[in-house]
Design a protein around this motif. Structure first.
Motif, PDB file in Angstrom:
ATOM      1  N   ALA A   1       0.837  -1.207   0.000  1.00 52.58           N
ATOM      2  CA  ALA A   1       0.000   0.000   0.000  1.00 52.58           C
ATOM      3  C   ALA A   1       0.870   1.255   0.000  1.00 52.58           C
ATOM      4  N   ALA A   2       1.978   1.219   0.753  1.00 50.64           N
ATOM      5  CA  ALA A   2       2.903   2.361   0.763  1.00 50.64           C
ATOM      6  C   ALA A   2       3.534   2.542  -0.616  1.00 50.64           C
ATOM      7  N   ALA A   3       3.868   1.418  -1.278  1.00 51.31           N
ATOM      8  CA  ALA A   3       4.477   1.483  -2.614  1.00 51.31           C
ATOM      9  C   ALA A   3       3.519   2.046  -3.640  1.00 51.31           C
TER      10      ALA A   3
ATOM     11  N   LYS B   1       1.626   4.488  -3.211  1.00 49.76           N
ATOM     12  CA  LYS B   1       1.670   5.945  -3.082  1.00 49.76           C
ATOM     13  C   LYS B   1       3.076   6.504  -3.309  1.00 49.76           C
ATOM     14  N   SER B   2       4.097   5.735  -2.918  1.00 52.71           N
ATOM     15  CA  SER B   2       5.487   6.181  -3.104  1.00 52.71           C
ATOM     16  C   SER B   2       6.342   4.963  -3.384  1.00 52.71           C
ATOM     17  N   ASN B   3       6.786   4.846  -4.626  1.00 54.74           N
ATOM     18  CA  ASN B   3       7.577   3.671  -5.008  1.00 54.74           C
ATOM     19  C   ASN B   3       8.880   3.609  -4.204  1.00 54.74           C
ATOM     20  N   ASP B   4       9.539   4.766  -4.013  1.00 58.19           N
ATOM     21  CA  ASP B   4      10.800   4.791  -3.267  1.00 58.19           C
ATOM     22  C   ASP B   4      10.607   4.317  -1.835  1.00 58.19           C
ATOM     23  N   GLU B   5       9.550   4.829  -1.180  1.00 62.18           N
ATOM     24  CA  GLU B   5       9.305   4.446   0.207  1.00 62.18           C
ATOM     25  C   GLU B   5       8.971   2.964   0.307  1.00 62.18           C
ATOM     26  N   GLY B   6       8.116   2.482  -0.612  1.00 59.95           N
ATOM     27  CA  GLY B   6       7.778   1.064  -0.615  1.00 59.95           C
ATOM     28  C   GLY B   6       9.004   0.197  -0.845  1.00 59.95           C
ATOM     29  N   LEU B   7       9.874   0.610  -1.770  1.00 56.25           N
ATOM     30  CA  LEU B   7      11.093  -0.152  -2.058  1.00 56.25           C
ATOM     31  C   LEU B   7      12.017  -0.178  -0.852  1.00 56.25           C
ATOM     32  N   ARG B   8      12.165   0.970  -0.188  1.00 53.85           N
ATOM     33  CA  ARG B   8      13.031   1.025   1.001  1.00 53.85           C
ATOM     34  C   ARG B   8      12.525   0.072   2.092  1.00 53.85           C
ATOM     35  N   GLN B   9      11.205   0.133   2.345  1.00 48.96           N
ATOM     36  CA  GLN B   9      10.634  -0.728   3.388  1.00 48.96           C
ATOM     37  C   GLN B   9      10.738  -2.208   3.020  1.00 48.96           C
ATOM     38  N   LEU B  10      10.543  -2.516   1.717  1.00 48.38           N
ATOM     39  CA  LEU B  10      10.548  -3.926   1.305  1.00 48.38           C
ATOM     40  C   LEU B  10      11.958  -4.510   1.369  1.00 48.38           C
ATOM     41  N   ILE B  11      12.973  -3.739   0.989  1.00 42.04           N
ATOM     42  CA  ILE B  11      14.352  -4.218   1.082  1.00 42.04           C
ATOM     43  C   ILE B  11      14.703  -4.525   2.538  1.00 42.04           C
ATOM     44  N   GLU B  12      14.279  -3.644   3.451  1.00 43.92           N
ATOM     45  CA  GLU B  12      14.520  -3.862   4.878  1.00 43.92           C
ATOM     46  C   GLU B  12      13.755  -5.090   5.379  1.00 43.92           C
TER      47      GLU B  12
ATOM     48  N   ASP C   1       8.316 -18.640   6.069  1.00 40.31           N
ATOM     49  CA  ASP C   1       7.458 -19.404   5.161  1.00 40.31           C
ATOM     50  C   ASP C   1       7.876 -19.123   3.705  1.00 40.31           C
ATOM     51  N   PRO C   2       8.158 -20.176   2.915  1.00 42.52           N
ATOM     52  CA  PRO C   2       8.565 -19.952   1.511  1.00 42.52           C
ATOM     53  C   PRO C   2       7.561 -19.155   0.702  1.00 42.52           C
ATOM     54  N   LYS C   3       6.261 -19.334   0.999  1.00 47.14           N
ATOM     55  CA  LYS C   3       5.254 -18.569   0.255  1.00 47.14           C
ATOM     56  C   LYS C   3       5.386 -17.071   0.546  1.00 47.14           C
ATOM     57  N   LEU C   4       5.735 -16.743   1.790  1.00 50.89           N
ATOM     58  CA  LEU C   4       5.973 -15.336   2.140  1.00 50.89           C
ATOM     59  C   LEU C   4       7.164 -14.807   1.355  1.00 50.89           C
ATOM     60  N   ARG C   5       8.220 -15.627   1.211  1.00 54.25           N
ATOM     61  CA  ARG C   5       9.384 -15.223   0.433  1.00 54.25           C
ATOM     62  C   ARG C   5       9.012 -14.988  -1.033  1.00 54.25           C
ATOM     63  N   LEU C   6       8.162 -15.883  -1.571  1.00 55.19           N
ATOM     64  CA  LEU C   6       7.734 -15.716  -2.961  1.00 55.19           C
ATOM     65  C   LEU C   6       6.967 -14.414  -3.146  1.00 55.19           C
ATOM     66  N   GLU C   7       6.048 -14.139  -2.220  1.00 49.84           N
ATOM     67  CA  GLU C   7       5.276 -12.889  -2.285  1.00 49.84           C
ATOM     68  C   GLU C   7       6.232 -11.687  -2.234  1.00 49.84           C
ATOM     69  N   THR C   8       7.224 -11.761  -1.352  1.00 53.05           N
ATOM     70  CA  THR C   8       8.171 -10.657  -1.195  1.00 53.05           C
ATOM     71  C   THR C   8       8.979 -10.437  -2.470  1.00 53.05           C
ATOM     72  N   LEU C   9       9.479 -11.536  -3.056  1.00 52.74           N
ATOM     73  CA  LEU C   9      10.284 -11.421  -4.281  1.00 52.74           C
ATOM     74  C   LEU C   9       9.450 -10.917  -5.451  1.00 52.74           C
TER      75      LEU C   9
ATOM     76  N   GLY D   1       8.794  -6.075  -9.120  1.00 49.31           N
ATOM     77  CA  GLY D   1       7.980  -5.019  -9.714  1.00 49.31           C
ATOM     78  C   GLY D   1       8.410  -3.629  -9.276  1.00 49.31           C
ATOM     79  N   LEU D   2       8.744  -3.471  -7.986  1.00 50.80           N
ATOM     80  CA  LEU D   2       9.165  -2.157  -7.498  1.00 50.80           C
ATOM     81  C   LEU D   2      10.518  -1.756  -8.074  1.00 50.80           C
ATOM     82  N   TYR D   3      11.436  -2.742  -8.215  1.00 45.05           N
ATOM     83  CA  TYR D   3      12.718  -2.454  -8.866  1.00 45.05           C
ATOM     84  C   TYR D   3      12.484  -1.972 -10.303  1.00 45.05           C
ATOM     85  N   TYR D   4      11.580  -2.657 -11.004  1.00 42.67           N
ATOM     86  CA  TYR D   4      11.299  -2.299 -12.399  1.00 42.67           C
ATOM     87  C   TYR D   4      10.744  -0.879 -12.482  1.00 42.67           C
ATOM     88  N   ASP D   5       9.746  -0.565 -11.635  1.00 40.90           N
ATOM     89  CA  ASP D   5       9.150   0.771 -11.658  1.00 40.90           C
ATOM     90  C   ASP D   5      10.158   1.845 -11.289  1.00 40.90           C
ATOM     91  N   ALA D   6      11.169   1.470 -10.483  1.00 37.79           N
ATOM     92  CA  ALA D   6      12.194   2.438 -10.082  1.00 37.79           C
ATOM     93  C   ALA D   6      13.271   2.577 -11.142  1.00 37.79           C
TER      94      ALA D   6
END
Length: 707
Positions: free
Chosen positions: A61-63, A65-76, A86-94, A99-104
């Motif tokens: 949701a943060a991404a 509104k702000s791709n940079d902020e979402g990317l920063r939070q997701l990398i952390e 959980d591997p499924k959580l890892r898949l969702e994260t990746l 997508g955020l890397y691409y948009d950036a």
């Protein structure tokens, strides 16, 4: 996370290593203890997983509104994931991270993340994730082997897609199919896929709004490809009715650009340029390099239409530099075309033609025939303006040939298919009629023989026949009345909400479609007594549903509708805008009475608690309101759609300031040229910069619900 079998093994080892004077537990006690520990750990793991998924949703949701902020939070977030996550959580994260890397504009990091996603999916043998990868592979097959091979690849995946329970997989599959159909100029098939995607988006467990906005944006682009700008503009209107720039700026930019293209084709060039400039501003603020490059490309294209070739060259060079930095070959080719035409317009024909021909070669190899056909037309105009009629004629002939291949052949095929279907139906009906005719003849012969036998009973037969016909007549009349009633019900439900009986969103959009003509006729009166829109949202409605159930929630919705009916005028239009949102459209309202109407609305809903059975439920609403036209701003600049977006932001401002209140926009404090670009996507910033005067109306005091 410890494995449950390890838990049991630890208990057993403790038992085996105990000395002879240690108390021994029975086997049943050990099993019970192990089970309890397993259940405790499982519950803790499930709780941790749910918290992680909730955190991932918040980052997404943060991404938005702000791709940079979402990317920063997701990398952390990814960095802090435990090794046993959980591997499924890892898949969702990746998936989200790529997508955020691409948009950036970080293409190499996006590819690395996709490769990491692929490796993990294969290791897990996650069927849905592997299926998504296979669907994405169709685009690589398209580039290497052509559209036919891509279709064959997707056809092989169809059975697996149908077996998948993932709505996201089904949407992605249909979206890819629609893209291939669009490339193949099978526009009707592409549209079918997009309409199915709209239905599927309603079934998504989350991010329904974003999915619907993206799909409507894709439909708008399809209509543009079909050279139907009116329908494209209507599609963008549907997309903007779903949400606003404050919720999903990325998708909002896409829609704005599609809307600009449609307006440009309709020769509404100034409006188109404003859409592009708004998209560029938001793209730069949100640091979205791909959308910035796309907006720059379209601004350059618009200045070419205006024959302002110097500015067109400037924006085209900027777009090409951005696309080259992103290694976006499609963006580079598009920017080269505009740069070539800009140079040609300044008399640099050879230099411009070289750039255009380079791009034409790229689009031809990429099977982008629609783009090629459009470029050929503009290329011929460049030669014609330069007096190079021979070269212009050659390009016109090539364009006409390609245009025939794209549109006329497809239409002929479509007509042939329809004609074949019609002929088949016609033959089928002829056979049915012939069979009935033969049956009637047989019956006639038999009746003739019977008449000879029962001549003496002719009068009785006539009487019975008359009675039978009368019964049939009465039954037919009754069926017609029922059919008429059903038709009336269908007509009612087409423009009414079935739960509350109020007008629905579709009926309001239909009313607004006729608005430009009415405003032109009544322009002077419109500024003296403007129309007013009040957008309302029931506070803590999810809490009401979760606490007392959806049946009580429906009772609350109907009671809110009843109370609102009692305070609006007969000429006002009251709508259920969607979910727990309502919209009041009050035409020709005296500006001094708008605040009074809002006060009555807040009191009518919030002054008296709602009752259902023996339950007493305190209910309040938060609202945002604005007049149309707003503060003498021409509706060509701030139409009803933009005004409604501003009212939506005012409502959101009320939510953030405690709910049970309304915020309305009274007037601009600066020129509309300065205020509108900020006001249409960030009301809080406009207020902070003292661009607009805002009215706050407080609701009745009552015990608030706990969110």
């Amino acid at each position: 996370m410890r494995h449950p079998f390890k838990l049991t093994l630890c208990v057993d080892n403790k038992k085996l290593s105990a000395s002879s004077d240690t108390k021994h537990y029975s086997l049943l006690q050990i099993v019970v203890l192990g089970l309890l520990l397993f259940l405790m750990l499982s519950a803790q793991a499930e709780s941790e997983h749910e918290a992680s998924m909730a955190r991932l949703d918040a980052i997404q949701a943060a991404a938005d509104k702000s791709n940079d902020e979402g990317l920063r939070q997701l990398i952390e977030f990814k960095k802090n994931l435990p090794a046993d996550a959980d591997p499924k959580l890892r898949l969702e994260t990746l998936s989200l991270l790529s997508g955020l890397y691409y948009d950036a504009g970080k293409g190499s990091l996006s590819k690395e993340t996709v490769n990491e996603f692929t490796a993990l999916a294969k290791k897990m043998r996650d069927q849905d994730a592997l299926l998504l990868i296979d669907i994405f592979d169709s685009f690589e097959i398209l580039e290497k082997s052509g559209v036919a091979e891509a279709f064959i690849h997707l056809d092989k995946l169809q059975a697996r897609v149908l077996q998948s329970s993932s709505i996201g997989v089904q949407i992605r599959y249909r979206n890819t199919l629609a893209s291939l159909y669009s490339i193949s100029h099978k526009f009707d098939e592409a549209l079918k896929q997009y309409l199915e995607m709209l239905k599927l988006s309603e079934l998504l467990p989350k991010r329904q709004v974003q999915a619907r906005m993206s799909t409507w944006s894709a439909i708008a682009n399809l209509y543009l490809q079909m050279k139907d700008p009116e329908k494209a503009l209507n599609a963008t209107t549907e997309a903007l009715a779903v949400s606003s720039a404050t919720i999903a700026p990325k998708i909002f930019i896409e829609i704005s650009i599609s809307r600009g293209v449609a307006l440009s084709v309709l020769k509404r060039n100034d409006e188109a340029l404003k859409e592009y400039q708004s998209a560029l501003k938001i793209g730069r603020e949100e640091n979205l390099p791909y959308t910035v490059a796309l907006a720059l490309f379209n601004i350059a294209d618009q200045y070419l239409i205006k024959k302002d070739f110097k500015r067109a060259e400037m924006y085209a060079r900027d777009a090409m530099a951005k696309s080259q930095a992103l290694e976006d070959n499609w963006g580079i080719a598009g920017a080269k075309v505009n740069l070539g035409f800009a140079l040609g317009g300044q008399g640099k024909i050879a230099q411009g033609a070289e750039l255009v021909n380079q791009s034409l070669e790229f689009f031809k190899k990429s099977h982008a025939n629609t783009d090629v056909e459009m470029i050929l037309g503009e290329f011929s105009h460049m030669y014609e303006d330069a007096g190079m009629y021979k070269e212009a004629l050659a390009l016109v002939r090539e364009q006409q040939k390609l245009s025939d291949e794209i549109f006329r052949s497809d239409r002929a095929k479509a007509v042939a298919v329809l004609q074949e279907q019609f002929d088949a139906e016609h033959r089928k009906k002829q056979i049915e009629i012939l069979a009935k005719d033969n049956a009637l003849k047989d019956a006639d012969i038999q009746n003739h023989r019977l008449q000879q036998i029962v001549a003496l009973l002719a009068s009785l037969v006539a009487l019975l026949a008359g009675a039978f016909i009368y019964v049939l007549y009465r039954r037919s009349k009754k069926l017609n009345e029922q059919l008429q009633e059903v038709n009336l019900q269908l007509e009612f439900h087409a423009v009414r909400d079935p739960l509350t009986g109020l007008h629905n969103r579709r009926s309001f959009i239909a009313l607004m479609a006729a608005r430009p003509g009415r405003v032109d006729v009544e322009r002077r009166e419109a500024y003296v007594n403007p129309d007013c829109m009040i957008l309302l949202d029931i506070d803590h409605f999810k809490h009401i549903n979760d606490t007392w159930g959806h049946a009580v929630g429906d009772v609350v919705l109907k009671e809110v509708a009843t109370r609102l009916r009692n305070v609006v005028r007969d000429e006002d239009m009251l709508m259920r805008w969607g979910g727990e949102e309502f919209l009041i459209f009050s035409p020709k309202s005296n500006p001094e009475q708008i605040t009074s109407l809002v006060e009555r609305v807040l009191r009518a809903v919030g002054e008296t608690a709602f009752t259902s059975s023996e339950i007493s439920i305190p209910v309040t609403v938060t609202a945002g309101f604005i007049s149309v036209p707003f503060s003498d701003v021409p509706e060509e600049i701030c139409d009803w759609e933009r005004a409604l977006q501003i009212a939506d932001m005012a409502l959101y401002l009320g939510k953030t300031h405690g709910r049970n209140r309304a915020y309305g926009l009274s007037r601009l404090l600066v020129s509309h040229e300065e205020a509108i670009p900020t006001l249409t996507h960030d009301l809080a910033a406009a207020i902070k910069e003292n661009m607009v005067e805002v009215i706050e109306v407080l609701g009745p005091v009552q015990e608030p619900l706990v969110a």
